[in-house]
Design an enzyme around this catalytic site. Structure first.
Site, PDB file in Angstrom:
ATOM      1  N   ASN A   1      -5.939 -27.281  26.650  1.00  0.00           N
ATOM      2  CA  ASN A   1      -7.271 -27.782  26.278  1.00  0.00           C
ATOM      3  C   ASN A   1      -8.354 -26.786  26.662  1.00  0.00           C
ATOM      4  O   ASN A   1      -9.302 -26.550  25.894  1.00  0.00           O
ATOM      5  CB  ASN A   1      -7.530 -29.129  26.954  1.00  0.00           C
ATOM      6  CG  ASN A   1      -6.699 -30.246  26.357  1.00  0.00           C
ATOM      7  OD1 ASN A   1      -6.262 -30.167  25.211  1.00  0.00           O
ATOM      8  ND2 ASN A   1      -6.461 -31.291  27.135  1.00  0.00           N
TER       9      ASN A   1
ATOM     10  N   HIS B   1      -1.208 -33.120  31.133  1.00  0.00           N
ATOM     11  CA  HIS B   1      -1.485 -34.545  31.366  1.00  0.00           C
ATOM     12  C   HIS B   1      -0.865 -35.014  32.683  1.00  0.00           C
ATOM     13  O   HIS B   1      -0.454 -36.166  32.814  1.00  0.00           O
ATOM     14  CB  HIS B   1      -0.996 -35.404  30.204  1.00  0.00           C
ATOM     15  CG  HIS B   1      -1.692 -35.102  28.916  1.00  0.00           C
ATOM     16  ND1 HIS B   1      -1.226 -35.514  27.688  1.00  0.00           N
ATOM     17  CD2 HIS B   1      -2.831 -34.412  28.657  1.00  0.00           C
ATOM     18  CE1 HIS B   1      -2.033 -35.087  26.737  1.00  0.00           C
ATOM     19  NE2 HIS B   1      -3.022 -34.415  27.313  1.00  0.00           N
TER      20      HIS B   1
ATOM     21  N   TYR C   1       1.824 -28.188  24.124  1.00  0.00           N
ATOM     22  CA  TYR C   1       0.607 -27.736  24.801  1.00  0.00           C
ATOM     23  C   TYR C   1       0.783 -26.328  25.367  1.00  0.00           C
ATOM     24  O   TYR C   1      -0.146 -25.505  25.323  1.00  0.00           O
ATOM     25  CB  TYR C   1       0.219 -28.706  25.914  1.00  0.00           C
ATOM     26  CG  TYR C   1      -0.473 -29.963  25.423  1.00  0.00           C
ATOM     27  CD1 TYR C   1      -1.832 -29.980  25.146  1.00  0.00           C
ATOM     28  CD2 TYR C   1       0.249 -31.135  25.224  1.00  0.00           C
ATOM     29  CE1 TYR C   1      -2.463 -31.128  24.691  1.00  0.00           C
ATOM     30  CE2 TYR C   1      -0.369 -32.296  24.776  1.00  0.00           C
ATOM     31  CZ  TYR C   1      -1.722 -32.292  24.504  1.00  0.00           C
ATOM     32  OH  TYR C   1      -2.342 -33.421  24.046  1.00  0.00           O
TER      33      TYR C   1
END
Length: 791
Positions: free
Chosen positions: A216, A266, A275
């Site tokens: 992210n 996460h 990811y």
């Protein structure tokens, strides 16, 4: 191919190299340099980004591979143009993508970026189209007016506003360059600043901002970096570049890369394959954009990122696919299968190879070439973009030799994943622990995937379509291979979303010694059924031995341990043999076999039953759709045939067990022979300890508490592998609890006097004269320690 460069390209390239050469000293000085970047340097970076994103300087329309890539691009753009809404587009830029759906806003801007790519690419039917340019400019204006602007509040998924849309939008603005009205560029820059004002944070003010991490962070920074280049904002460019470095620093808990190669996102989910790949790909492209210096890389921390290629990503690549055990909820996406993420990984590594020394780059390209050459299921050229096509063609033409799959075991204690590679096969294990959730669901994805962390055994053989060939919509998700399961029907999203809960088990851990591996998990089943089991796996080049003990449940329901649940494809029909006799029951009819010695499944391999257990065998045709486990998946049904082999433990069992071995690729004859002459010896299989003797020299043992397996004793929880003779031996030990200061192992009947290890292991004789080896384990986070023992 020859491409003529204009004087403008040359000057811009020189400016880019002047600025980007500072990358060799790391992102910190580069961030400082960004503060004083000139407009020409920023224009140069924009041009380089466009070159990289479109492949416009390398495409050869006469080459068949590029022709195919161009055809794919043109077909998609033509379809998108047909869906453009009439102006003013008050409800959505495209007729099938309303502004009221945040995911469709992302789709709209991705379509615009694809249209811009075609417009800028030589050989495209849309290259230089004035009509297409006008359509894009109109859509950009309407999108800013009615949707993505500096006053719009977020709704739906934060990702749509802070990552998905900004990345696609800024690619579009970069490609179109001076054709976009400066006022519209400024408005869109203000919109990006509104949604992601800080490159280190995610979420809106209304939701409450948190620190961004991992993939992210990289995605957010990429959006801001291209926004800053397009909008010529050196302060924001500097801040975004500086915010990248933390993503590749090692962590010991939570999100990020671990020293053992684990990658977690996460907080509780192993996510190397999605990811992690996004992070790698984003950084690789940014390195390629900002790099170009002839100077050696001097920032020591960047070696962490470079090390992840071989330590984190390569172990989960097999013949071109990314293993499902590290793809999280992406297993429920029809459009993103193991080979898709594998190809993205290959592309990312090839981009990053341009930023490292020649020896490292060649080593990485050797890995990639091997994966591509062994992939006979899904060609990475199919549907490839022009830049990916160019990278793959460059790889194929290189003199680098393809690297074969390595044999051996790797255990990733930071995320409770195991990978073993044998002779032409591999097996990955999906485990869970206090650190690692059973599974992750969210955004309507993978709502029924809760058993994937109950010991699922992902067996990869030469039949490469096992999991990519519609396994996930058609498999019985309560009978996944390798798991022990309470048959209580569990609701979707059991244990909640985003991996918020983890099982509070005793331990999960593993150990490696040469070509051998041992892995254990104290299973606490999902759903609060009270299911518990001590599960163990012992790996060799020819087989995997699986033991289960202490199996019980509090629900009163039936409990099963699944030896195999194999996808036999659309037609099926592969022969199933039990103790030399053909299994002939009709599809849909299960048959119980009393105390068989072995079984065989054509095209997969053999199975040894190592204790007195009845075996249930079921061939069935299973029908399902991707929508079953993904609310956004298609409803179209598909059918696959399955072979299921399982052990039933009855209802409400207490202290049940199993023992079997999987022989991947073995013929029926080889399986029968292994059962008669070469079967591993089970030394112990109960709730205290589990262990086997492999051949004459290797003993593998897992201790759930102090106990003894054969001639090996442990003073507490431990994972142990030992091989040796009276003169010398090698002991491999790990602390699966990751909490003990030391582990003590006693070897009966041996009189070693000296211990050599990097961890400071000590050796002493106990009262009986046996050797006791004490291995310091504090701070090792479950890593294996090898000790050389000498007489």
């Amino acid at each position: 191919m020859k491409h003529d460069l204009t004087r403008r390209h040359v000057l811009q390239g020189t400016a880019a190299l002047t600025f980007a050469g500072l990358l060799s000293a790391g992102f910190a000085p580069l961030a400082q340099a960004a503060e004083t970047a000139t407009p020409d340097e920023l224009d140069a970076l924009r041009e380089r980004w466009v070159d990289q994103a479109t492949g416009r300087t390398i495409v050869d329309p006469a080459d068949p591979d590029f022709t195919a890539a161009l055809a794919t691009l043109d077909k998609a753009v033509t379809a998108s143009v047909a869906l453009l809404s009439p102006r003013p587009a008050t409800t959505g830029l495209f007729t099938d993508a309303p502004y009221s759906n945040d995911a469709q806003i992302v789709t709209s801007y991705k379509r615009l970026a694809q249209m811009a790519t075609a417009w800028a690419t030589p050989g495209s039917a849309h290259q230089g189209s004035t009509q297409l340019l006008a359509q894009m400019l109109g859509a950009l204006q309407d999108g800013n007016t009615y949707s993505y602007n500096a006053t719009q509040p977020e709704f739906g998924n934060w990702w749509s506003w802070e990552i998905g849309t900004p990345k696609a939008l800024m690619d579009t603005l970069a490609i179109l360059g001076g054709n976009v009205d400066p006022a519209l560029v400024a408005a869109y820059c203000a919109a990006v600043d509104h949604f992601i004002p800080d490159p280190t944070k995610q979420f809106s003010d209304a939701r409450g901002k948190i620190l961004s991490e991992g993939a992210n962070r990289v995605d957010i920074c990429q959006g801001i970096i291209i926004r800053s280049i397009v909008g010529k904002d050196t302060a924001r460019l500097s801040a975004a570049i500086a915010a990248l470095s933390p993503v590749w620093q090692y962590v010991s808990s939570g999100n990020g890369f671990y020293t053992d190669g684990s990658f977690v996102q996460h907080s509780t989910t192993p996510y190397t394959g999605t990811y992690g790949v996004v992070l790698l790909g984003g950084l690789a492209k940014l390195f390629s954009l900002l790099g170009g210096s002839d100077h050696a890389v001097s920032d020591p921390s960047k070696s962490v990122l470079f090390d992840t290629v071989e330590a984190s990503f390569a172990p989960f690549m097999y013949d071109g696919l990314m293993m499902d055990s590290v793809r999280g909820r992406a297993i429920s996406r029809t459009q993103e299968r193991g080979y898709d993420d594998g190809t993205i990984t290959i592309e990312s590594i090839l981009w990053l190879a341009r930023a490292v020394d020649t020896a490292t780059a060649d080593r990485w390209r050797g890995l990639c070439k091997g994966w591509v050459q062994r992939n006979n299921y899904d060609s990475p050229f199919v549907g490839a973009s022009i830049p990916r096509t160019a990278l793959l063609k460059e790889l194929a033409a290189s003199k680098v030799r393809a690297t074969p799959e390595p044999q051996g075991h790797k255990f990733f204690a930071g995320m409770d994943r195991s990978v073993y590679r044998g002779r032409d096969w591999a097996m990955a294990l999906g485990l869970s622990s206090r650190r690692t959730t059973w599974y992750e669901c969210g955004n309507g994805e993978n709502n029924l995937g809760c058993q994937t962390g109950s010991g699922m055994a992902y067996l990869y053989t030469q039949a490469q379509g096992q999991f990519d060939d519609d396994f996930w919509p058609t498999a019985d998700l309560t009978r996944l291979p390798g798991i022990t399961v309470d048959r209580t029907v569990l609701p979707p999203k059991v244990e909640g979303e985003w991996g918020a809960k983890t099982p509070q088990n005793t331990w999960t851990g593993g150990v490696t010694l040469g070509c051998f591996g041992a892995v254990g998990m104290d299973l606490v089943g999902p759903g609060g059924t009270g299911l518990t089991a001590r599960k163990a796996w012992f790996m060799t080049p020819d087989m995997v031995v699986a033991l289960g003990a202490g199996i019980g449940t509090g629900s009163g329901a039936a409990v099963e341990s699944v030896m195999e649940h194999r996808n036999l494809g659309a037609t099926g029909g592969q022969a199933i043999t039990i103790d030399g006799e053909a299994h002939t029951a009709a599809a849909g009819s299960s048959v119980g076999y009393r105390n068989p010695s072995w079984a065989h499944l054509e095209g997969t391999g053999g199975y040894l039953v190592l204790d007195a257990q009845d075996l249930t065998v079921l061939r069935e045709n299973r029908q399902g759709s991707w929508r079953v486990n993904n609310t956004g998946g298609p409803t179209t049904t598909t059918t696959r045939q399955y072979a299921t082999l399982l052990f039933g433990h009855g209802t409400a069992p207490r202290g049940a067990s199993y023992a079997y071995a999987v022989l991947p690729g073995a013929s029926a004859k080889e399986t029968a022979k292994a059962g008669n002459k070469n079967a591993p010896v089970v030394l112990r299989n109960d709730a205290t300890a589990q262990g086997v003797r492999i051949g004459k020299d290797v003993t593998a043992a897992l201790f759930w508490m102090a106990g003894t397996v054969g001639d090996i004793s442990a003073g507490g929880p431990a994972c142990v592998l030992f091989t040796g003779n009276p003169g010398q031996g090698t002991l491999a030990v790990s602390d699966p609890t990751q909490a003990a200061a030391s582990v003590t192992i006693t070897l009966k009947g041996l009189r070693y006097r000296r211990a050599d290890s990097s961890s400071g292991a000590s050796i002493a004789a106990n009262a009986d004269g046996d050797v006791a080896v004490t291995v310091p384990t504090a701070g090792l986070l479950g890593h294996t320690v090898e000790v050389q023992l000498h007489r």
